[in-house]
Write an enzyme that holds these catalytic residues in place. Structure first.
Site, PDB file in Angstrom:
ATOM      1  N   GLU A 154      -3.953 -12.338   3.958  1.00 13.52           N
ATOM      2  CA  GLU A 154      -3.808 -11.575   2.567  1.00 13.52           C
ATOM      3  C   GLU A 154      -2.621 -11.724   2.000  1.00 13.52           C
ATOM      4  O   GLU A 154      -1.586 -12.335   2.465  1.00 13.52           O
ATOM      5  CB  GLU A 154      -4.067 -10.117   3.008  1.00 13.52           C
ATOM      6  CG  GLU A 154      -5.525  -9.743   3.567  1.00 13.52           C
ATOM      7  CD  GLU A 154      -5.664  -8.623   4.313  1.00 13.52           C
ATOM      8  OE1 GLU A 154      -6.786  -8.073   4.318  1.00 13.52           O
ATOM      9  OE2 GLU A 154      -4.707  -7.698   4.769  1.00 13.52           O
ATOM     10  N   HIS A 206       2.453  -6.110   6.970  1.00 15.95           N
ATOM     11  CA  HIS A 206       1.565  -6.343   6.003  1.00 15.95           C
ATOM     12  C   HIS A 206       2.135  -6.516   4.695  1.00 15.95           C
ATOM     13  O   HIS A 206       1.526  -6.820   3.518  1.00 15.95           O
ATOM     14  CB  HIS A 206       0.624  -5.118   5.748  1.00 15.95           C
ATOM     15  CG  HIS A 206      -0.207  -5.218   7.126  1.00 15.95           C
ATOM     16  ND1 HIS A 206      -1.428  -5.587   7.240  1.00 15.95           N
ATOM     17  CD2 HIS A 206       0.260  -4.004   8.208  1.00 15.95           C
ATOM     18  CE1 HIS A 206      -1.912  -5.113   8.380  1.00 15.95           C
ATOM     19  NE2 HIS A 206      -1.042  -4.306   9.001  1.00 15.95           N
ATOM     20  N   HIS A 264     -13.624  -5.850   6.516  1.00 19.56           N
ATOM     21  CA  HIS A 264     -12.733  -6.016   7.916  1.00 19.56           C
ATOM     22  C   HIS A 264     -13.753  -5.946   9.047  1.00 19.56           C
ATOM     23  O   HIS A 264     -13.497  -6.678  10.313  1.00 19.56           O
ATOM     24  CB  HIS A 264     -11.651  -5.049   8.019  1.00 19.56           C
ATOM     25  CG  HIS A 264     -10.269  -5.445   7.274  1.00 19.56           C
ATOM     26  ND1 HIS A 264     -10.493  -4.824   6.015  1.00 19.56           N
ATOM     27  CD2 HIS A 264      -9.175  -6.075   7.790  1.00 19.56           C
ATOM     28  CE1 HIS A 264      -9.122  -5.417   5.398  1.00 19.56           C
ATOM     29  NE2 HIS A 264      -8.432  -6.003   6.391  1.00 19.56           N
ATOM     30  N   HIS A 319      -5.854  -4.325  13.869  1.00 19.07           N
ATOM     31  CA  HIS A 319      -5.471  -3.803  12.877  1.00 19.07           C
ATOM     32  C   HIS A 319      -6.804  -2.918  12.438  1.00 19.07           C
ATOM     33  O   HIS A 319      -6.691  -1.752  11.863  1.00 19.07           O
ATOM     34  CB  HIS A 319      -5.266  -4.627  11.696  1.00 19.07           C
ATOM     35  CG  HIS A 319      -4.817  -4.141  10.148  1.00 19.07           C
ATOM     36  ND1 HIS A 319      -4.059  -2.995  10.133  1.00 19.07           N
ATOM     37  CD2 HIS A 319      -5.450  -4.270   8.957  1.00 19.07           C
ATOM     38  CE1 HIS A 319      -4.078  -2.520   8.906  1.00 19.07           C
ATOM     39  NE2 HIS A 319      -5.006  -3.632   8.120  1.00 19.07           N
ATOM     40  N   ASP A 341      -3.676 -10.295   9.473  1.00 16.69           N
ATOM     41  CA  ASP A 341      -4.119  -9.425  10.429  1.00 16.69           C
ATOM     42  C   ASP A 341      -4.555  -9.760  11.405  1.00 16.69           C
ATOM     43  O   ASP A 341      -5.334 -10.678  11.645  1.00 16.69           O
ATOM     44  CB  ASP A 341      -5.381  -8.427   9.519  1.00 16.69           C
ATOM     45  CG  ASP A 341      -4.935  -7.777   8.051  1.00 16.69           C
ATOM     46  OD1 ASP A 341      -3.654  -7.617   8.080  1.00 16.69           O
ATOM     47  OD2 ASP A 341      -5.645  -7.279   7.445  1.00 16.69           O
ATOM     48  N   PHE A 389       0.743  -1.289   0.077  1.00 12.55           N
ATOM     49  CA  PHE A 389      -0.059  -0.056   0.129  1.00 12.55           C
ATOM     50  C   PHE A 389       0.896   1.115   0.193  1.00 12.55           C
ATOM     51  O   PHE A 389       1.923   1.272   0.770  1.00 12.55           O
ATOM     52  CB  PHE A 389      -0.744   0.143   1.122  1.00 12.55           C
ATOM     53  CG  PHE A 389      -2.153  -0.519   1.285  1.00 12.55           C
ATOM     54  CD1 PHE A 389      -3.328   0.059   0.758  1.00 12.55           C
ATOM     55  CD2 PHE A 389      -2.361  -1.936   1.245  1.00 12.55           C
ATOM     56  CE1 PHE A 389      -4.458  -0.521   0.525  1.00 12.55           C
ATOM     57  CE2 PHE A 389      -3.622  -2.318   0.987  1.00 12.55           C
ATOM     58  CZ  PHE A 389      -4.794  -1.808   0.537  1.00 12.55           C
TER      59      PHE A 389
END
Length: 217
Positions: free
Chosen positions: A180, A57, A168, A67, A63, A27
């Site tokens: 993920e 991540h 989430h 988070h 997660d 990200f």
């Protein structure tokens, strides 16, 4: 006397973890993987010794509820049993922008407690903000069928531009775990044993995992 029994091949292992590297897609604004050397093997030093910095991540990861909720457990507080056991890989290649219930129904019969969904023909090697994610209704549907862990072959179960993180939050409501950034490129649809244990990182919002699948006997 020598045995005449035919040797039994060990179960096949499927490595479903991407390479963690400085150019691994992350990200925007997240901390990339960096490796430095604090000691090198020389006549005066008996070892090579490295140090690293990275977001938890990067690469395949689990997660923690922390988070997406301030009052929730960190990754070192999460029980491990959900990350180990029978799982089903479901193909929903091309499902975009969201994985819907209709993409999962064909594999509904006798779902095990873990479901990994493949959306990509080949895993992305560069940041792609248009990746597929889960519709919140699909998370609800899986939870209603006894699923305790969901996984995906993209960076998140929510779209890249989501602020509400609806999927989430559905994980939080149903007390589901999530994996993920998996790589499911070569894994046929079907049932396997999942082994994807997070590290015991005190207070962390996530943990890298070395995720593998093993053929069932």
């Amino acid at each position: 006397m020598p045995s005449s029994a035919t040797p039994v091949a060990p179960p096949r292992l499927w490595d479903i973890s991407p390479l963690v590297a400085p150019d691994a897609p992350i990200f925007p604004g997240d901390e990339p993987y960096r490796l430095t050397w604090t000691a090198r093997l020389t006549p005066g030093c008996p070892v090579n010794l490295s140090a690293m910095t990275m977001s938890p991540h990067v690469g395949a990861h689990a997660d923690a509820p922390l988070h997406y909720a301030n009052d929730a457990p960190a990754i070192d507080e999460v029980p491990l049993d959900t990350y180990l056991g029978r799982c089903r890989v479901i193909h929903a290649i091309g499902a975009a922008p969201l994985i819907l219930v209709e993409h999962l129904r064909h594999a509904e019969a006798e779902l095990p407690p873990r479901v990994l969904v493949r959306t990509l023909a080949r895993a992305d090697t560069h940041w792609n903000p248009g990746f597929s994610a889960y519709a919140p209704e699909a998370v609800d549907w899986l939870a209603a069928r006894g699923v305790k862990l969901i996984g995906i072959d993209t960076p998140s179960v929510d779209p890249a531009d989501s602020k509400a993180l609806d999927s989430h939050q559905q994980l939080r409501r149903h007390d589901l775990r999530v994996l993920e950034n998996l790589v499911l490129d070569d894994v046929p649809e079907g049932d396997y044993e999942l082994i994807a244990l997070p590290l015991k990182l005190q207070g962390a919002c996530a943990s890298p995992v070395r995720a593998i699948l093993r053929d069932l006997p």
